[in-house]
Design an enzyme around this catalytic site. Sequence first.
Site, PDB file in Angstrom:
ATOM      1  N   TRP A 167      24.243  33.741  40.787  1.00 15.96           N
ATOM      2  CA  TRP A 167      24.749  32.824  39.757  1.00 15.96           C
ATOM      3  C   TRP A 167      26.266  32.718  39.933  1.00 15.96           C
ATOM      4  O   TRP A 167      26.817  33.331  40.843  1.00 15.96           O
ATOM      5  CB  TRP A 167      24.382  33.324  38.347  1.00 15.96           C
ATOM      6  N   ASP A 168      26.929  31.969  39.056  1.00 16.19           N
ATOM      7  CA  ASP A 168      28.383  31.835  39.273  1.00 16.19           C
ATOM      8  C   ASP A 168      29.160  33.040  38.732  1.00 16.19           C
ATOM      9  O   ASP A 168      30.375  33.045  38.742  1.00 16.19           O
ATOM     10  CB  ASP A 168      28.941  30.497  38.734  1.00 16.19           C
ATOM     11  N   TRP A 169      28.448  34.061  38.282  1.00 19.47           N
ATOM     12  CA  TRP A 169      29.091  35.321  37.897  1.00 19.47           C
ATOM     13  C   TRP A 169      28.343  36.516  38.455  1.00 19.47           C
ATOM     14  O   TRP A 169      28.619  37.650  38.083  1.00 19.47           O
ATOM     15  CB  TRP A 169      29.176  35.461  36.374  1.00 19.47           C
ATOM     16  N   ASN A 433      17.949  26.413  29.223  1.00 14.35           N
ATOM     17  CA  ASN A 433      19.406  26.300  29.273  1.00 14.35           C
ATOM     18  C   ASN A 433      19.824  25.101  30.116  1.00 14.35           C
ATOM     19  O   ASN A 433      19.596  25.096  31.336  1.00 14.35           O
ATOM     20  CB  ASN A 433      20.016  27.574  29.865  1.00 14.35           C
ATOM     21  N   GLU A 434      20.391  24.089  29.475  1.00 17.16           N
ATOM     22  CA  GLU A 434      21.064  22.956  30.130  1.00 17.16           C
ATOM     23  C   GLU A 434      20.160  22.022  30.938  1.00 17.16           C
ATOM     24  O   GLU A 434      20.664  21.209  31.709  1.00 17.16           O
ATOM     25  CB  GLU A 434      22.245  23.460  30.999  1.00 17.16           C
ATOM     26  N   GLU A 531      28.312  27.477  23.884  1.00 18.54           N
ATOM     27  CA  GLU A 531      28.887  28.023  25.123  1.00 18.54           C
ATOM     28  C   GLU A 531      30.275  27.437  25.322  1.00 18.54           C
ATOM     29  O   GLU A 531      30.449  26.227  25.190  1.00 18.54           O
ATOM     30  CB  GLU A 531      28.067  27.618  26.362  1.00 18.54           C
TER      31      GLU A 531
END
Length: 856
Positions: A167-169, A433-434, A531
Amino acid sequence: SLRGSWRLGNGNGSVVLRGEVPGCVHTALYRRGLIQDPYYRFNDVAYRWISLDNWTYSRTFKTPFDVRKWQKVNLVFEGVDTVAQILINNITLGRTDNMFNRYSFDITSVIKEVNFVEVSFLSAISYAAEQSRCHKAYSIPPACPPPVQKGECHANFIRKEQCSFSWDWGPSFPTQGIWKDIRIEAYNHYHLIYFSLTSFFVKSAQQWSLEIESIFDVVSSKPIAGLVTVNIPKLQTQQTFSVMLQPGEGSIVLLVNINKSSTVEAWWPNGHGKQTGYNMTTTFIMETGYQIEKFSKAYFRTVELVQEPIPGSPGLSFYFRINGRPIFIKGSNWIPADSFQDRVTYDTLWLLLKSAADANMNALRVWGGGVYEQDEFYNICDELGIMIWQDFMFACALYPTDQNYLESVRAEVSYQVRRLKSHPSIILWSGNNENEAAIAANWFSIPYADREVYINDYVMLYVKNIREIVLAEDKSRPFVASSPTNGLESVKEGWVSQNPYDTHYGDTHFYDYSSDCWNWTVYPKTRFASEYGFQSWPSFSTIKQVSSTEDWSYTSNFSLHRQHHENGNDQMLQQIRLHFKLPQSTDPVKKFKDMIYLTQVMQAQCVKTETEFYRFSQSEIIKGEGRTMGALYWQLNDIWQAPSWASLEYGGKWKLLHYFAQNFFAPLLPVAYEDKGVLYIYSVSDLHVDHRLTLRVVAHTWSSLEPVCTLAKDGVTAKAQSAVPIYEESITDFLERCRNCTRKSCVITFCLVGEGGLQSPVNHHFLSSLKDAVGLQKSQLSASVSQQDDVYIFALQTTAIAPFVSLDVGSIKGRFSDNGFLMTEKKKVVVFYPWEPTSVEELEKSLTLTSLVDVI
């Protein structure tokens, strides 16, 4: 239980070892010393081979009972990660393909005195690729994550923790293993599979009632009659029901009315009351078979998601009413606490969740790209009063809707809702989510002609399947299809709205790294901010554990490798540059530490500004926008040691943002902002009654600890559960009143003080960027440490005003009572709460004191 040591081997038998169950291949290899720490340096890429191989868990076990005496024997898996074939005594029982499902296999006819059980896994990466290849009719994007994430492809084709493909983290560690309990169940006549209770308040009767649902497997060929007694001693409530269990799997639902002469204490969110639960015993006495006694906790709370017209504003409200009271939602977003779920212990969860409660949070959103958390997570939230917005596990992607996939998802949803619905902490189910936003804003560049196909899939999955099951299984809490969504407006527009980010409906996600984060006008005056956030680097002590000396620079390969968000490191620099001077030290390690400190200061100040904006917007409508009733920043916790949006580092250490959150989420808070040259101060209160208070506004020049001018405004009303303006003055007038003050030479601090010790935190408002501040002096900061009972006292002294004073005790686990503060007085006392035994000597040796002037 079949927990414990199993034999674990890879595809061609070249690697064989012992592996713990529950557990996974990576942690087994690490514990046996066959690999290094998977989080160390570049190991996420170096250890790709582990996830590409196919591993098998096996063991023998003696049956601890006489097989012939039981009508039914099951092999039950609470969680298998993910694609596996299950064999017992070389007979295939079945296959698993969903990490979030519970699997039960009937082994009555194959169990012996001594048995050999085998769980043979297929690489999640190859399985996902194969599933995608087989989906020939049309593609289902995204195929692969962006290269910066160094991840694997087609995560949307496997029912597995989506962020385990990166993921981006977070890193890519697509694990294999038996990640939850596994056991043998044997029974005669009947067996209780699920037991749940949900509370309702019946308005017409002004009475609480409990709905108790029990799901049984009845093995006898004839119905079984019996009695069920429910007893809640504290509420003088006892009821007995006669029931009839039909053969096969079925449920009985009992409605218990609570004795009206008893006072029921409701369950309240953190900061709004107690989290009372009542001990309840349910006894099943059937005409055949054994008696079952079930002990549980009964909680009483109601939840409504209110979406109604607002006078003077187009659109609808979006807020939660708990026990009839509107509650402003304060908190953050939860991601998995580790790439390897078997490392997430009760202590890990307690530390993170307690830290959320200690920062005045009352809610967390369990984000849809991770896992449905373990029972203990929700038990702790019940206990601490942390409300949970629960996503289903679908995130940032489109998903297939073929029959097999839907069947698997239906089983998953049904199991998870049954498992979790008794928890008062869960206040909302959310489909994904999204993903509504992904279609609406066409993230995946789908040609307009093909849009319909994907919208139909979307409705099929989240509405016709997930929503249908949720509504059937749980009538006690609301459901939304996505986040962000326009709520009822999205429903009206066929579940995919034109613009899910519309501030007049539902919730929004908002990120903007290029605008100045101190400028509140860039933020959406939304109904609910679910968020938003900014990145920072974790402390040096956290990075040090997984790096070596050559990595300790902001531009090292390591620093680039760890950053999974495109241009993330540069975006932080860009944001810092707007208000601070960049470190110039010639010592590379000092320069790196200074950079880390500045990213944390920037993040804390940015999220503070944005959150305060959301909080002061709760009671007003400006140009048709406002009535913001929730602020959940992204994100609470970290999955590994890397730059991210988190306020708690991997391991639980508080970043400066988390200390700021303790203040910006305080129950009583004065908030300042400037508009067209006028300074406004609002009182923001979550308290249930109005309070008459004194507002103190103090101006300091940067060069002196003596205030330039002080204003005390008495008789200010902090309106209950509202945000109201209590002070306004043009900056020009303010600077004239406080002579010797210019925008660059002065800073404003302010607080609310009331009777009986009621006091808000001291807040600050900068009149200019700190890089332009005039008169800032290099302060001599010092601290003396002493022990008092089981905490430590840090007595701080400064010779000059010190902005963003940070106390850091390295890798000693614990947290301070306050940190990152603006020190405007000679002395300040800060308390350290240790999470493990330490000493005055250790703390003194590890302490680093830093303020903004130390990095220039």
